[in-house]
Each structure stands twice: as C-alpha cells, then as structure tokens.
Design an enzyme around this catalytic site. Structure first.
Site, PDB file in Angstrom:
ATOM      1  N   ARG A  80      -0.513  -9.045  13.136  1.00  0.00           N
ATOM      2  CA  ARG A  80      -1.085  -8.003  12.277  1.00  0.00           C
ATOM      3  C   ARG A  80      -1.972  -8.613  11.200  1.00  0.00           C
ATOM      4  O   ARG A  80      -2.998  -8.034  10.836  1.00  0.00           O
ATOM      5  CB  ARG A  80       0.034  -7.170  11.679  1.00  0.00           C
TER       6      ARG A  80
ATOM      7  N   ARG B  40      11.438  -3.413   9.691  1.00  0.00           N
ATOM      8  CA  ARG B  40      11.011  -2.292  10.519  1.00  0.00           C
ATOM      9  C   ARG B  40      10.847  -2.789  11.942  1.00  0.00           C
ATOM     10  O   ARG B  40      10.810  -3.986  12.190  1.00  0.00           O
ATOM     11  CB  ARG B  40       9.657  -1.806   9.979  1.00  0.00           C
TER      12      ARG B  40
ATOM     13  N   ARG C   3      11.699  -6.310   5.185  1.00  0.00           N
ATOM     14  CA  ARG C   3      11.691  -4.853   5.370  1.00  0.00           C
ATOM     15  C   ARG C   3      12.393  -4.429   6.657  1.00  0.00           C
ATOM     16  O   ARG C   3      12.928  -3.329   6.742  1.00  0.00           O
ATOM     17  CB  ARG C   3      10.221  -4.409   5.394  1.00  0.00           C
TER      18      ARG C   3
ATOM     19  N   LYS D 114       0.833  -1.209   0.000  1.00  0.00           N
ATOM     20  CA  LYS D 114       0.000   0.000   0.000  1.00  0.00           C
ATOM     21  C   LYS D 114       0.871   1.264   0.000  1.00  0.00           C
ATOM     22  O   LYS D 114       0.637   2.173  -0.782  1.00  0.00           O
ATOM     23  CB  LYS D 114      -0.915   0.053   1.244  1.00  0.00           C
TER      24      LYS D 114
ATOM     25  N   ARG E 220      -9.231   1.148   8.537  1.00  0.00           N
ATOM     26  CA  ARG E 220      -8.859  -0.228   8.854  1.00  0.00           C
ATOM     27  C   ARG E 220      -9.952  -0.940   9.646  1.00  0.00           C
ATOM     28  O   ARG E 220      -9.799  -2.106   9.979  1.00  0.00           O
ATOM     29  CB  ARG E 220      -7.578  -0.241   9.683  1.00  0.00           C
TER      30      ARG E 220
HETATM   31  P1  B4P Z   1       4.765  -1.625   2.029  1.00  0.00           P
HETATM   32  O1  B4P Z   1       4.411  -0.754   0.874  1.00  0.00           O
HETATM   33  O2  B4P Z   1       5.645  -1.040   3.082  1.00  0.00           O
HETATM   34  O3  B4P Z   1       3.466  -2.271   2.761  1.00  0.00           O
HETATM   35  P2  B4P Z   1       2.194  -1.606   3.432  1.00  0.00           P
HETATM   36  O4  B4P Z   1       1.060  -2.464   2.985  1.00  0.00           O
HETATM   37  O5  B4P Z   1       2.093  -0.154   3.143  1.00  0.00           O
HETATM   38  O6  B4P Z   1       2.522  -1.640   4.991  1.00  0.00           O
HETATM   39  P3  B4P Z   1       1.859  -2.022   6.326  1.00  0.00           P
HETATM   40  O7  B4P Z   1       0.399  -2.380   6.202  1.00  0.00           O
HETATM   41  O8  B4P Z   1       2.792  -3.072   6.815  1.00  0.00           O
HETATM   42  O9  B4P Z   1       2.000  -0.823   7.350  1.00  0.00           O
HETATM   43  P4  B4P Z   1       1.256   0.518   7.796  1.00  0.00           P
HETATM   44  O10 B4P Z   1       2.309   1.535   7.714  1.00  0.00           O
HETATM   45  O11 B4P Z   1       0.004   0.789   7.037  1.00  0.00           O
HETATM   46  O12 B4P Z   1       5.440  -2.918   1.410  1.00  0.00           O
HETATM   47  C1  B4P Z   1       5.969  -3.943   2.216  1.00  0.00           C
HETATM   48  C2  B4P Z   1       7.297  -4.446   1.678  1.00  0.00           C
HETATM   49  O13 B4P Z   1       7.103  -5.124   0.441  1.00  0.00           O
HETATM   50  C3  B4P Z   1       8.326  -3.346   1.383  1.00  0.00           C
HETATM   51  O14 B4P Z   1       9.587  -3.792   1.774  1.00  0.00           O
HETATM   52  C4  B4P Z   1       8.256  -3.154  -0.121  1.00  0.00           C
HETATM   53  O15 B4P Z   1       9.478  -2.739  -0.677  1.00  0.00           O
HETATM   54  C5  B4P Z   1       7.901  -4.539  -0.589  1.00  0.00           C
HETATM   55  N1  B4P Z   1       7.085  -4.540  -1.784  1.00  0.00           N
HETATM   56  C6  B4P Z   1       6.073  -3.677  -2.074  1.00  0.00           C
HETATM   57  N2  B4P Z   1       5.513  -4.001  -3.269  1.00  0.00           N
HETATM   58  C7  B4P Z   1       6.185  -5.116  -3.728  1.00  0.00           C
HETATM   59  C8  B4P Z   1       6.074  -5.928  -4.904  1.00  0.00           C
HETATM   60  N3  B4P Z   1       5.146  -5.679  -5.847  1.00  0.00           N
HETATM   61  N4  B4P Z   1       6.913  -6.982  -5.040  1.00  0.00           N
HETATM   62  C9  B4P Z   1       7.842  -7.249  -4.086  1.00  0.00           C
HETATM   63  N5  B4P Z   1       8.014  -6.514  -2.955  1.00  0.00           N
HETATM   64  C10 B4P Z   1       7.191  -5.453  -2.782  1.00  0.00           C
HETATM   65  O16 B4P Z   1       0.809   0.271   9.342  1.00  0.00           O
HETATM   66  C11 B4P Z   1       1.723   0.115  10.412  1.00  0.00           C
HETATM   67  C12 B4P Z   1       0.996   0.084  11.774  1.00  0.00           C
HETATM   68  O17 B4P Z   1       0.422   1.384  12.069  1.00  0.00           O
HETATM   69  C13 B4P Z   1      -0.210  -0.853  11.926  1.00  0.00           C
HETATM   70  O18 B4P Z   1       0.168  -2.182  12.261  1.00  0.00           O
HETATM   71  C14 B4P Z   1      -1.018  -0.180  13.080  1.00  0.00           C
HETATM   72  O19 B4P Z   1      -0.486  -0.483  14.337  1.00  0.00           O
HETATM   73  C15 B4P Z   1      -0.798   1.290  12.815  1.00  0.00           C
HETATM   74  N6  B4P Z   1      -1.893   1.904  12.008  1.00  0.00           N
HETATM   75  C16 B4P Z   1      -1.744   2.465  10.779  1.00  0.00           C
HETATM   76  N7  B4P Z   1      -2.934   2.920  10.318  1.00  0.00           N
HETATM   77  C17 B4P Z   1      -3.852   2.618  11.285  1.00  0.00           C
HETATM   78  C18 B4P Z   1      -5.264   2.793  11.374  1.00  0.00           C
HETATM   79  N8  B4P Z   1      -5.980   3.359  10.377  1.00  0.00           N
HETATM   80  N9  B4P Z   1      -5.909   2.353  12.479  1.00  0.00           N
HETATM   81  C19 B4P Z   1      -5.236   1.789  13.493  1.00  0.00           C
HETATM   82  N10 B4P Z   1      -3.887   1.577  13.473  1.00  0.00           N
HETATM   83  C20 B4P Z   1      -3.197   1.993  12.365  1.00  0.00           C
END
Ligand code: B4P
Length: 194
Positions: free
Chosen positions: A149, A138, A136, A22, A97
């Site tokens: 998660r 983190r 990743r 995302k 979410r």
């Molecule tokens: P990302 O792009 O980092 O994945 P994400 O889906 O955005 O991240 P996530 O859901 O984990 O975290 P968020 O910050 O929203 O990609 C992941 C990895 O894959 C990267 O290394 C990337 O390079 C790689 N990748 C991407 N595309 C690829 C492809 N096509 N092929 C291969 N590799 C690929 O949330 C973090 C925390 O914040 C949550 O757990 C929660 O505690 C809190 N939070 C955030 N929003 C919230 C909300 N609305 N309500 C409550 N808590 C919330």
C-alpha cells in the site's frame, strides 16, 4: 477555528499515506465543522462486510493492498456527494488517490457549482506508519500488504501533492504528533480557508 455555514460550506480533502491518521482526523475535523466525514475506505469496508455487489468486487483488491479502479470509485463518490448532507460541505478522507480521481472530483464539484477549499497533507515518517498500521490489526493490515500500500501511495497518490500545491490548495501538517496536536495543527492550517 474555521466554521461552516450554508453560505460558506467547507470542502476539504485529507491526503496522506496509509496509517497517517486521515480517518482519525477526518472524524474529529468533521465533527468540529458540523459536516460529514466521507471515508471511501470505510465505505468500501462496509460494502465488503455487507457482501454487496460492490463489496464482492473490491474485497480481493483491498486485501492485496491495491487501489480499486477509478471508475468504480467515481460511482461511489458521485453517489455519496449527491446526498443532502454533503451539500453543506464535507471532509473527504481517502479520495482522491490518483490524478484521474482528482479530475473526477473537480468534475463532480464543478457540475454542482462547488469547489474544494483546501487539501491537507498529513505527513508521517514511513517507519511510524508501518507501526501504526500493524497495531490496528485490520484485515488489510499485514506487513506485506502495508508495504504494498505504501508503494502504491508513492507511485499513484503522491503526485497529487504537486497537483494541489500548484493550485494553491495544499496545506502541510506534521502528522507525527499526538492525535490532539495533529487536530490542532489541521485547524491552524485551515484558518482562512474558504
Ligand atoms: P487511520 O486514521 O486509520 O489511517 P488512515 O490514513 O485513515 O487509513 P488508511 O489509508 O490505512 O485506509 P483507507 O481506509 O483510506 O490511522 C491508522 C492508525 O494510526 C490507527 O490505529 C489510529 O488509531 C492510529 N493513529 C492515528 N493518528 C495517530 C497519531 N497521531 N498518533 C499515533 N497513532 C495514531 O483505505 C483502505 C483501502 O481502501 C485502500 O488500501 C484501498 O484498497 C481502498 N480505497 C480507499 N479509497 C480508495 C480510492 N479513493 N481509490 C481506490 N481505492 C481506495
């Protein structure tokens, strides 16, 4: 390619499990559209890094793989959506979410005479999600935390798929492709949105 203009602002939500890309896709899409990418996860991580009152409140919750409470998130999102740059449209990554958050988002947008144009669901097999997140490295990316998660995602976030499908907003995209191909699939899925 879809284009944003003041008269046809695009307001898009990216929906998907942790590690589905995302954040990666929100940046690319937002840049192409000339609108801000709004990542609630990044906003919370910035707050933690700055040790702000919000950061101190959410640090342990995020580290445990749990969701921050809906009221706190409503305040965060309401404030961000009120900023000037969000008036021309946005790509929202990581919010909503929960069904309660979806209701809050509708209320925020409705109050400003706005609405969502599309919700893009990025679909990736679970084994691939775990591999990506562990790669990743983190702070909230240990195997136990990612499993937690994912469980939270299935329980609390997945119901949003039906919620937005019923409203005719959902677009499904295969996220198990290269980053470039996922971007292209998202652009194709958005043709005609707005
Ligand atoms: P990302 O792009 O980092 O994945 P994400 O889906 O955005 O991240 P996530 O859901 O984990 O975290 P968020 O910050 O929203 O990609 C992941 C990895 O894959 C990267 O290394 C990337 O390079 C790689 N990748 C991407 N595309 C690829 C492809 N096509 N092929 C291969 N590799 C690929 O949330 C973090 C925390 O914040 C949550 O757990 C929660 O505690 C809190 N939070 C955030 N929003 C919230 C909300 N609305 N309500 C409550 N808590 C919330």
């Amino acid at each position: 390619m879809v284009a944003a203009s003041p008269s046809s602002a695009l307001r898009i939500v990216l929906l998907g499990p942790p590690g589905s890309g995302k954040g990666t896709q929100a940046e690319i899409l937002a840049q192409g559209l000339g609108v801000p990418a709004i990542s609630t996860g990044q906003m919370l991580r910035d707050a933690v890094a700055a040790a702000s009152p919000l950061g101190l409140k959410v640090n342990e919750i995020m580290a445990a793989g749990e969701l921050v409470d809906d009221e706190t998130m409503a305040d965060v999102v309401r404030e961000r959506m009120a900023a000037d740059d969000a008036q021309k449209g946005f790509v929202l990554d990581g919010y909503p979410r929960t069904l309660a958050q979806a209701a809050t988002l509708q209320e925020i947008l409705g109050g400003a005479g706005q609405r969502l144009e599309a919700v893009v669901q990025i679909d990736v097999p679970e084994g691939e999600l775990v591999n990506r997140v562990l790669g990743r490295q983190r702070a909230d990316d240990t195997e136990d935390v990612i499993r937690q998660r994912l469980a939270v995602y299935h329980e609390q976030t997945e119901p949003l798929v039906a919620f937005y499908r019923e409203r005719g907003l959902l677009r499904d995209v295969d996220g198990h492709q290269s980053i470039e191909d996922v971007s292209k699939s998202i652009r194709d899925a958005l043709v005609g949105a707005g």
